[in-house]
Write an enzyme that holds these catalytic residues in place. Structure first.
Site, PDB file in Angstrom:
ATOM      1  N   HIS A   1     -35.552  91.328   0.731  1.00 28.27           N
ATOM      2  CA  HIS A   1     -34.576  91.988  -0.151  1.00 28.27           C
ATOM      3  C   HIS A   1     -35.295  92.955  -1.096  1.00 28.27           C
ATOM      4  O   HIS A   1     -34.878  94.110  -1.256  1.00 28.27           O
ATOM      5  CB  HIS A   1     -33.796  90.917  -0.934  1.00 28.27           C
ATOM      6  N   GLU A   2     -36.400  92.480  -1.693  1.00 24.18           N
ATOM      7  CA  GLU A   2     -37.132  93.329  -2.645  1.00 24.18           C
ATOM      8  C   GLU A   2     -37.807  94.499  -1.941  1.00 24.18           C
ATOM      9  O   GLU A   2     -37.827  95.615  -2.455  1.00 24.18           O
ATOM     10  CB  GLU A   2     -38.173  92.512  -3.423  1.00 24.18           C
TER      11      GLU A   2
ATOM     12  N   GLY B   1     -35.944  87.904  -8.023  1.00 23.94           N
ATOM     13  CA  GLY B   1     -36.799  89.012  -7.615  1.00 23.94           C
ATOM     14  C   GLY B   1     -36.404  90.275  -8.369  1.00 23.94           C
ATOM     15  O   GLY B   1     -35.248  90.412  -8.789  1.00 23.94           O
TER      16      GLY B   1
ATOM     17  N   GLN C   1     -35.808  99.169  -9.741  1.00 21.72           N
ATOM     18  CA  GLN C   1     -34.709  98.607 -10.538  1.00 21.72           C
ATOM     19  C   GLN C   1     -34.945  98.738 -12.035  1.00 21.72           C
ATOM     20  O   GLN C   1     -34.030  98.494 -12.829  1.00 21.72           O
ATOM     21  CB  GLN C   1     -34.504  97.133 -10.194  1.00 21.72           C
TER      22      GLN C   1
ATOM     23  N   CYS D   1     -27.762  90.905  -6.332  1.00 25.48           N
ATOM     24  CA  CYS D   1     -28.820  91.812  -6.781  1.00 25.48           C
ATOM     25  C   CYS D   1     -28.540  92.180  -8.228  1.00 25.48           C
ATOM     26  O   CYS D   1     -27.389  92.478  -8.577  1.00 25.48           O
ATOM     27  CB  CYS D   1     -28.807  93.065  -5.901  1.00 25.48           C
ATOM     28  N   LEU D   2     -29.585  92.166  -9.049  1.00 21.23           N
ATOM     29  CA  LEU D   2     -29.387  92.492 -10.466  1.00 21.23           C
ATOM     30  C   LEU D   2     -28.881  93.923 -10.649  1.00 21.23           C
ATOM     31  O   LEU D   2     -28.270  94.236 -11.663  1.00 21.23           O
ATOM     32  CB  LEU D   2     -30.688  92.291 -11.244  1.00 21.23           C
TER      33      LEU D   2
ATOM     34  N   HIS E   1     -35.711  97.516  -1.548  1.00 24.12           N
ATOM     35  CA  HIS E   1     -35.595  98.373  -2.740  1.00 24.12           C
ATOM     36  C   HIS E   1     -36.662  99.471  -2.725  1.00 24.12           C
ATOM     37  O   HIS E   1     -36.428 100.579  -3.203  1.00 24.12           O
ATOM     38  CB  HIS E   1     -35.751  97.555  -4.021  1.00 24.12           C
TER      39      HIS E   1
END
Ligand code: NI
Length: 184
Positions: A140-141, A45, A50, A98-99, A144
């Protein structure tokens, strides 16, 4: 085009993102770039903040899970202006990463069903209950878009234990194989 991924400490990750309209410039190109960036970084994701854009957009790609879950073969979706209408099912604890926080993996408790309304890449509206691993990823996304990251949801004790890693990220030390934009 591969975009740099903003890491913890970049202010954009802490902003509440804005909704967009169909007039938003080059949205198709942005989504294509986000899919490419996510795939190159082996993510499931990626949310627009991000990549430095404070807008309510995220993409998911669950194809890498298709060996275990055949229903995720070629499973890619874009979410524009998503709204969580209701959470349901049961609470589950699953390890997340997470990236934007390379090297950090922590168990997070979330509900395993989520009723979401969102627009797809063509601005067509969808209203659905999302389940299973997809429910985990979209929550999760979605966080953000509200300026939250997954470590906000772990215990104070766990956060204390990984303080060194978080502080290193905040100081701009990120160790990963993909292109990042760290805070100064
Ligand atoms: Ni993330």
């Amino acid at each position: 085009m591969i975009l740099p991924i903003y890491t913890l400490g970049q202010p954009v990750l802490r902003k509440v993102a804005e909704e967009i309209t169909p007039e938003y410039p080059d949205i198709k190109e942005l989504l294509a770039n986000m899919f490419e960036t996510m795939s190159k970084a082996d993510g499931v994701g990626l949310a627009a903040p991000q990549v430095g854009l404070s807008i309510r957009v995220f993409v998911i790609d669950l194809d890498c899970l298709s060996e275990e879950f055949p229903e995720y073969k070629g499973f890619r979706k874009a979410f524009i202006n998503p709204e969580i209408l209701e959470l349901g099912g049961e609470e589950e604890t699953i390890e997340e990463g997470c990236l934007s926080l390379p090297g950090v993996h922590e168990s997070v408790k979330r509900m395993n069903r989520v009723h979401m309304r969102y627009l797809d890449e063509n601005f067509a509206e969808h209203d659905e209950w999302i389940e299973g691993y997809e429910a985990r990823v979209v929550q999760h996304e979605y966080d953000h878009l509200d300026g939250k990251v997954f470590v906000d949801r772990i215990s104070a004790l766990r956060r204390q234990l990984i303080k060194g890693k978080l502080n290193a990220l905040l100081k701009g030390k990120a160790h990963c194989t993909y292109k990042v934009k760290t805070p100064r």
